[in-house]
Write a protein that holds these residues in place. Structure first.
Motif: not given
Length: 358
Positions: A121, A159-163, A166-167, A170, A176-177
């Motif tokens: 990441t 921001a979407a790539q970070i989400l 993370w998804e 996790r 949703n990213g």
């Protein structure tokens, strides 16, 4: 004589600016990777090969399409647009670091089982972060509201790539990213597509019609994806949600990015005559790939036919783009340029001799 000399100087300055932008190199590497990704995905999808990844192959493929290829092409097109507008080109060190970070992200994902998801990441986010810093500085320096929209869309995409990262760390899957990233890209292309390359949408020149049609065909795939997304609400198990995703990725986004890339590749020779067939051929290949990819989601029983068809058509389209970028490189036309300069010098010398006499 002065006008001829000014023309030669302008041509040299334009070529130097084009080389300094780094757009051609980034677009070429992204095109080659698109070919490799399409070729590798077929045996991975069919289970003949499994890379040492810590993530499911479908997640890796989605990530590479959305967060590797799309940003690489988009950054390359923005670099080209800034260079053509007279902005200060990106330095060689910054460009080299961008390429290293992008390539490191691709390698890290493939070998994520040995590296660890946290390190993957961190490496993966290096390219978009540096791209925002480098391009944002130049976009703000231009004080152009239209160009600043690119930066805002880039922030949402980052921001979407970070989400997304993370998804998958996790939950092991995308939630949703990727949808936020798709919304940022589609909104950018549909609402402000001309901010990236306005020349693609100009139909005054007959040779530009294939590029304009290619870019505008992406709007049809955008609407088609929305239609599939609506069907997915009423038929959740019929594959319409996957078909919507493929319509946006393989259709709308690919067509919009390749239209700008092809226009850049043909910048030194307008798409007339022999070059017009190239635009139509690439458009047809992308359409075949997108339609086959969508059909694969709706009719998985024909996987053995549709998957190779979509993959081979995609490989052919991006291979053609890569070859064209190499053939149209400024260095590739250096001999012809020197020949024209020698011819011009000879004409000037003969004219001077006629006036002065023997």
């Amino acid at each position: 004589m002065l006008r001829a000399g000014e023309a030669v100087l302008r041509a040299r300055a334009a070529k130097a600016k084009e080389r300094g932008s780094g757009a051609r190199l980034l677009l070429f590497i992204a095109s080659v990777y698109a070919v490799l990704l399409a070729g590798l995905w077929m045996p991975v999808f069919l289970g003949f090969y499994t890379p040492p990844m810590a993530f499911p192959p479908a997640v890796w493929h989605l990530h590479e399409l959305l967060f590797a290829l799309a940003p690489a092409f988009l950054v390359g097109l923005v670099l080209a647009a800034l260079a053509q507008s007279g902005a200060r080109p990106v330095s060689g060190g910054a460009l080299a670091l961008l390429l290293v970070l992008w390539l490191a992200g691709r390698i890290a994902f493939v070998y994520s089982a040995h590296i660890g998801t946290g390190m993957v990441t961190a490496i993966d986010l290096g390219f978009p972060l540096l791209a925002l810093a480098v391009l944002g500085r130049r976009l703000f320096a231009r004080a152009d509201r239209t160009k600043l929209i690119l930066f805002v869309a880039g922030l949402f995409f980052f921001a979407a790539q970070i989400l997304f990262d993370w998804e998958i760390w996790r939950f092991g899957r995308a939630l949703n990213g990727h949808l936020i990233a798709l919304a940022a890209l589609l909104g950018l292309f549909v609402i402000h597509g001309r901010a990236i390359d306005p020349h693609v949408f100009r139909r005054r020149d007959g040779g530009a019609r294939p590029l304009a049609a290619m870019a505008e065909a992406g709007y049809l795939f955008t609407a088609l994806g929305l239609l599939f997304a609506g069907f997915a609400v009423f038929f959740p198990h019929a594959g319409f949600d996957d078909a919507a995703l493929r319509a946006w990725l393989s259709g709308a986004i690919t067509l919009a990015l390749l239209a700008g890339t092809l226009r850049f590749a043909l910048a030194r020779s307008a798409p007339r005559g022999s070059c017009r067939w190239l635009a139509w051929t690439i458009s047809a290949l992308v359409l075949v790939s997108a339609v086959a990819d969508i059909a694969l989601a709706l009719a998985p029983q024909f996987t053995l036919v549709l998957l190779p068809l979509a993959g081979l058509a995609r490989m052919a389209a991006f291979s053609t783009i890569a070859v064209r970028l190499v053939l149209d490189h400024p260095r590739g036309s250096r001999m012809s340029e020197q020949g024209s300069e020698n011819w011009l010098s000879g004409k000037l010398l003969k004219s001077t001799r006629r006036k002065t006499g023997p």
